[in-house]
Design a protein around this motif. Structure first.
Motif, short mmCIF file in Angstrom:
data_model
loop_
_atom_site.label_atom_id
_atom_site.label_comp_id
_atom_site.label_asym_id
_atom_site.label_seq_id
_atom_site.Cartn_x
_atom_site.Cartn_y
_atom_site.Cartn_z
N GLU A 1 0.85 -1.20 0.00
CA GLU A 1 0.00 0.00 0.00
C GLU A 1 0.88 1.25 0.00
O GLU A 1 1.89 1.30 0.70
N GLN B 1 -0.81 6.02 3.76
CA GLN B 1 -0.72 5.65 5.18
C GLN B 1 -2.00 5.04 5.72
O GLN B 1 -1.98 4.03 6.43
N TYR C 1 -2.58 1.54 4.40
CA TYR C 1 -1.49 0.73 4.95
C TYR C 1 -1.80 0.30 6.38
O TYR C 1 -1.66 -0.88 6.74
N GLU C 2 -2.27 1.23 7.19
CA GLU C 2 -2.61 0.91 8.57
C GLU C 2 -3.83 -0.01 8.64
O GLU C 2 -3.89 -0.92 9.49
N GLN D 1 -2.60 -3.50 7.85
CA GLN D 1 -1.90 -4.05 9.01
C GLN D 1 -2.89 -4.56 10.06
O GLN D 1 -2.71 -5.65 10.62
N VAL E 1 2.67 -6.83 5.41
CA VAL E 1 2.15 -5.57 4.87
C VAL E 1 3.31 -4.60 4.71
O VAL E 1 4.04 -4.34 5.67
N ARG E 2 3.48 -4.08 3.51
CA ARG E 2 4.59 -3.17 3.23
C ARG E 2 4.08 -1.87 2.63
O ARG E 2 3.17 -1.88 1.81
N LYS E 3 4.72 -0.79 3.00
CA LYS E 3 4.35 0.53 2.49
C LYS E 3 5.32 0.92 1.39
O LYS E 3 6.54 0.91 1.57
#
Length: 232
Positions: free
Chosen positions: A47, A50, A53-54, A57, A71-73
């Motif tokens: 993702e 932010q 992404y959160e 997670q 999970v990677r940003k």
């Protein structure tokens, strides 16, 4: 994990036992579902923003799958190492955006055996990119979710070109001719051309006449495809 009709159809095109990279994963529903079903071994959920992404997670953590889904940003395929994934899913974006992601991360596609792509627009551009970059279209699916008709393209490494340029716009007739939703898709394309022709009636000049003629020819071809579908 229960998926929307759209994501459920995407999930069915992910190869059994794959290591999946879900790019633009949003809430990470797709990889969580596939791991829970035992369909894939592990996954990376990528993702850029932010908030999503959160959310991804949190979904993975609450499912107790942090040991199998990372999970990677990051931007597009930049979240991957070369050869890390055997399948890549990119869904819910414009076809042009998907093309940009695939082009920018071309080196990360080494070892990828399957792409599962769900463009919201510009599917013709996506199909052309696949054929121009060493991918063949192995399957196409259509699904209606909350009144919207979605296209899903599954591709694998290989050489392919469509002799009929119309197929880049509507999908391979060979793959879709027996699909119950294909007539609906072709009918929508015919209606769209009809609206453009209506607007062109006010235009004058040679260029407008050429455009009208090209659209009339395309409309005729689509009507032939629709008729052949209804005869089956």
């Amino acid at each position: 994990m229960k998926l929307s009709k759209r994501l459920q159809q995407v999930a069915e095109l992910v190869p059994e036992g794959a290591v999946l990279a879900d790019i633009g994963s949003d809430h990470a529903y797709l990889p969580v579902y596939l791991v829970e079903q035992g369909r894939i071994r592990q996954a990376v959920a990528g993702e850029l923003n932010q908030g999503p992404y959160e959310s991804a997670q949190r979904t993975v953590r609450e499912a107790g799958l942090s040991h199998l889904i990372e999970v990677r940003k990051g931007d597009g395929l930049a979240v991957l190492g070369a050869g890390e994934a055997s399948a890549v899913a990119i869904c819910g974006m414009g076809g042009g955006t998907i093309v940009d992601i695939l082009s920018a991360g071309r080196d990360k596609l080494a070892g990828v055996q399957c792409l599962i792509l769900q463009p919201m627009t510009d599917s013709d551009r996506l199909r052309k990119w696949l054929h121009d970059n060493g991918w063949r279209i192995a399957a196409e699916e259509l699904v209606v979710d909350e009144g919207i008709l979605y296209e899903i393209v599954q591709a694998e490494p290989g050489d392919e070109r469509y002799k009929d340029s119309l197929w880049y716009e509507i999908g391979s007739v060979d793959l879709l001719k027996h699909h119950p939703l294909f007539p609906q898709k072709v009918s929508a394309a015919i209606k769209k051309i009809g609206r453009v022709l209506q607007n062109l009636r006010k235009s004058q000049g040679g260029l407008a006449a050429q455009k009208r003629e090209a659209l009339l020819q395309k409309k005729k071809r689509l009507e032939e495809v629709l008729k052949s579908c209804k005869q089956r």
